[in-house]
Write a protein that holds these residues in place. Structure first.
Motif, PDB file in Angstrom:
ATOM      1  N   GLY A 222       0.853  -1.673  -0.111  1.00 32.79           N
ATOM      2  CA  GLY A 222       0.331  -0.201  -0.138  1.00 32.79           C
ATOM      3  C   GLY A 222       0.827   1.414   0.147  1.00 32.79           C
ATOM      4  N   LEU A 223       2.166   1.302   0.447  1.00 35.97           N
ATOM      5  CA  LEU A 223       2.776   2.615   0.678  1.00 35.97           C
ATOM      6  C   LEU A 223       3.733   3.095  -0.642  1.00 35.97           C
ATOM      7  N   ILE A 224       3.876   1.732  -1.258  1.00 34.64           N
ATOM      8  CA  ILE A 224       5.151   1.714  -2.386  1.00 34.64           C
ATOM      9  C   ILE A 224       3.969   1.866  -3.420  1.00 34.64           C
ATOM     10  N   GLY A 225       2.418   1.419  -3.542  1.00 32.77           N
ATOM     11  CA  GLY A 225       1.888   2.311  -4.376  1.00 32.77           C
ATOM     12  C   GLY A 225       0.952   3.285  -3.610  1.00 32.77           C
ATOM     13  N   GLY A 226       1.273   3.758  -3.108  1.00 33.24           N
ATOM     14  CA  GLY A 226       0.464   5.660  -2.308  1.00 33.24           C
ATOM     15  C   GLY A 226       1.849   6.803  -2.894  1.00 33.24           C
ATOM     16  N   LEU A 227       3.023   5.914  -2.426  1.00 28.33           N
ATOM     17  CA  LEU A 227       4.375   6.662  -3.827  1.00 28.33           C
ATOM     18  C   LEU A 227       4.291   6.696  -5.367  1.00 28.33           C
ATOM     19  N   ILE A 228       3.746   5.386  -5.656  1.00 25.57           N
ATOM     20  CA  ILE A 228       3.613   5.750  -6.468  1.00 25.57           C
ATOM     21  C   ILE A 228       3.170   6.446  -7.687  1.00 25.57           C
ATOM     22  N   ALA A 229       1.765   6.707  -6.683  1.00 24.43           N
ATOM     23  CA  ALA A 229       0.432   7.552  -6.950  1.00 24.43           C
ATOM     24  C   ALA A 229       1.175   9.273  -6.912  1.00 24.43           C
ATOM     25  N   SER A 230       1.315   9.109  -5.931  1.00 24.31           N
ATOM     26  CA  SER A 230       2.238  10.688  -5.393  1.00 24.31           C
ATOM     27  C   SER A 230       3.089  10.836  -6.468  1.00 24.31           C
ATOM     28  N   ALA A 231       3.870   9.989  -6.683  1.00 23.17           N
ATOM     29  CA  ALA A 231       4.474  10.704  -8.038  1.00 23.17           C
ATOM     30  C   ALA A 231       3.806  11.165  -9.426  1.00 23.17           C
ATOM     31  N   LEU A 232       3.181   9.956  -9.671  1.00 23.80           N
ATOM     32  CA  LEU A 232       2.918  10.178 -10.564  1.00 23.80           C
ATOM     33  C   LEU A 232       1.883  11.783 -10.759  1.00 23.80           C
ATOM     34  N   LEU A 233       1.301  12.208  -9.701  1.00 21.30           N
ATOM     35  CA  LEU A 233       0.118  12.655  -9.525  1.00 21.30           C
ATOM     36  C   LEU A 233       1.569  14.249  -9.562  1.00 21.30           C
ATOM     37  N   MET A 234       2.564  14.195  -8.872  1.00 15.60           N
ATOM     38  CA  MET A 234       3.297  15.511  -8.860  1.00 15.60           C
ATOM     39  C   MET A 234       3.700  15.852 -10.265  1.00 15.60           C
ATOM     40  N   LEU A 235       4.208  14.831 -11.360  1.00 20.37           N
ATOM     41  CA  LEU A 235       3.904  14.877 -12.265  1.00 20.37           C
ATOM     42  C   LEU A 235       3.104  15.477 -12.733  1.00 20.37           C
ATOM     43  N   ILE A 236       2.453  15.054 -13.244  1.00 16.89           N
ATOM     44  CA  ILE A 236       0.577  15.617 -13.796  1.00 16.89           C
ATOM     45  C   ILE A 236       0.712  16.943 -13.678  1.00 16.89           C
ATOM     46  N   LEU A 237       1.233  17.183 -12.126  1.00 16.88           N
ATOM     47  CA  LEU A 237       0.715  18.436 -11.493  1.00 16.88           C
ATOM     48  C   LEU A 237       2.074  19.937 -12.156  1.00 16.88           C
ATOM     49  N   GLU A 238       3.163  19.230 -12.279  1.00 20.30           N
ATOM     50  CA  GLU A 238       3.672  19.981 -12.798  1.00 20.30           C
ATOM     51  C   GLU A 238       4.286  20.189 -14.096  1.00 20.30           C
ATOM     52  N   PHE A 239       3.830  19.179 -14.538  1.00 24.22           N
ATOM     53  CA  PHE A 239       3.202  19.319 -16.176  1.00 24.22           C
ATOM     54  C   PHE A 239       2.768  20.258 -16.281  1.00 24.22           C
ATOM     55  N   GLY A 240       1.122  20.093 -15.539  1.00 19.26           N
ATOM     56  CA  GLY A 240       0.388  21.084 -16.246  1.00 19.26           C
ATOM     57  C   GLY A 240       0.261  22.834 -15.867  1.00 19.26           C
ATOM     58  N   LYS A 241       1.232  22.758 -14.517  1.00 22.47           N
ATOM     59  CA  LYS A 241       1.912  24.133 -14.435  1.00 22.47           C
ATOM     60  C   LYS A 241       2.570  24.476 -15.276  1.00 22.47           C
ATOM     61  N   SER A 242       3.437  23.939 -15.831  1.00 21.84           N
ATOM     62  CA  SER A 242       4.196  24.691 -17.226  1.00 21.84           C
ATOM     63  C   SER A 242       3.551  24.744 -18.423  1.00 21.84           C
ATOM     64  N   ASN A 243       2.984  24.366 -18.549  1.00 24.84           N
ATOM     65  CA  ASN A 243       2.282  24.261 -20.011  1.00 24.84           C
ATOM     66  C   ASN A 243       0.632  24.886 -19.920  1.00 24.84           C
ATOM     67  N   PHE A 244       0.234  25.084 -18.537  1.00 22.18           N
ATOM     68  CA  PHE A 244      -1.121  25.437 -18.708  1.00 22.18           C
ATOM     69  C   PHE A 244      -0.977  26.351 -17.550  1.00 22.18           C
TER      70      PHE A 244
END
Length: 292
Positions: A222-244
């Motif tokens: 569960g912790l590993i899944g949560g860390l992977i999900a958190s990393a994906l979410l931060m990448l998406i947010l960073e992409f959105g911040k940079s492009n939108f």
């Protein structure tokens, strides 16, 4: 032969763990994205409410000292976020720029008044005590009139409540879906080990002893899944911040801490609870029922 069988079962076990982690990560990613939208919507609702303005028109007989004191008293109120003082000369210049005509020179005097624009706190704007505050302002000897749009205020509050209800309903539905999906993945994983569980029980191992390694493993997944999900979410947010960035959608550190922490803890707790009930089910089954 035994060596190949060990490799086969280890490979199946690894595949099972990967499947559980991927399921948890994807579900938590969707849940985290929705949670970010909820928090962002709340922040945007606060900004919209705090942009709502009371225009306080001042009497022309008011002295500058009295006006400044009145403005300071307003800013000290727990109902007020901030104020802007606009002199009648500034107001005239802005109006002439909009109209494209110098009406002051034409009239021979400035018909406008000094005003204080009052920005209220989000909590106060949504509380419905606006009319009481308007009456309080009118009691001041410096105020000639108070202007605001009650219809716009009601429309803003109604729309924010409606959107909030939709988002909350969607979040609850998504939580139930995530619970069902993660529970299904973990139950399939535990199902493949049902004979191991029953064998340990038959040789005298206690239920807590049998459950303990499964629970520890599930929390880790569960912790590993949560860390992977958190990393994906931060990448998406960073992409959105940079492009939108023009959309004005930006996650604050506090928002990210709440979302990421919630995802990791929720993933660990959900994996632990699903594993607990799945293992308990097979511990309570009779041996013959394991083949069904």
């Amino acid at each position: 032969m035994a060596n190949s069988e060990d490799k086969f079962y280890k490979r199946r076990l690894r595949t099972s763990y990967i499947s559980v982690v991927v399921s948890i990560a994807l579900v938590l990613f969707m849940l985290g994205t929705f949670a970010t939208m909820l928090l962002q919507a709340e922040d945007m609702a606060r900004q919209i409410r705090e942009n709502f303005t009371f225009t306080v028109l001042l009497k022309n007989t008011s002295s500058e000292g009295d006006v400044r004191q009145f403005q300071k008293e307003l800013e000290l109120s727990d109902k007020v976020v901030g104020t802007d003082f606009i002199t009648k000369d500034q107001a005239a210049e802005e109006l002439e720029a909009e109209l494209g005509e110098e009406f002051v020179e034409y009239l021979g005097y400035n018909p406008l008044s000094d005003v204080i624009e009052v920005h209220m706190t989000s909590e106060f704007v949504s509380s419905g005590d606006v009319e009481a505050f308007e009456a309080e302002l009118r009691e001041s000897g410096l105020v000639s009139d108070v202007s605001y749009d009650p219809n716009l205020l009601n429309l803003v509050n109604d729309n924010i409540k409606r959107i909030g209800s939709y988002l909350l309903g969607g979040a609850i539905l998504l939580i139930f879906i995530s619970i069902a999906m993660i529970n299904s993945s973990i139950r399939l994983s535990i199902y493949s080990k049902r004979f191991t569980i029953k064998t340990m029980q038959l040789v005298g191992a206690t239920k807590p002893f049998i459950q303990r390694p499964f629970m520890a493993q599930s929390v880790k997944l569960g912790l590993i899944g949560g860390l992977i999900a958190s990393a994906l979410l931060m990448l998406i947010l960073e992409f959105g911040k940079s492009n939108f960035s023009t959309w004005g959608m930006e996650a604050t550190p506090k928002m990210m801490a709440i979302t990421v922490g919630g995802m990791i803890l929720f993933g660990a707790f959900l994996a632990w609870s699903c594993t607990f009930f799945a293992v308990k089910r097979y511990l309570n089954l009779k041996t013959d029922d394991l083949y069904r």
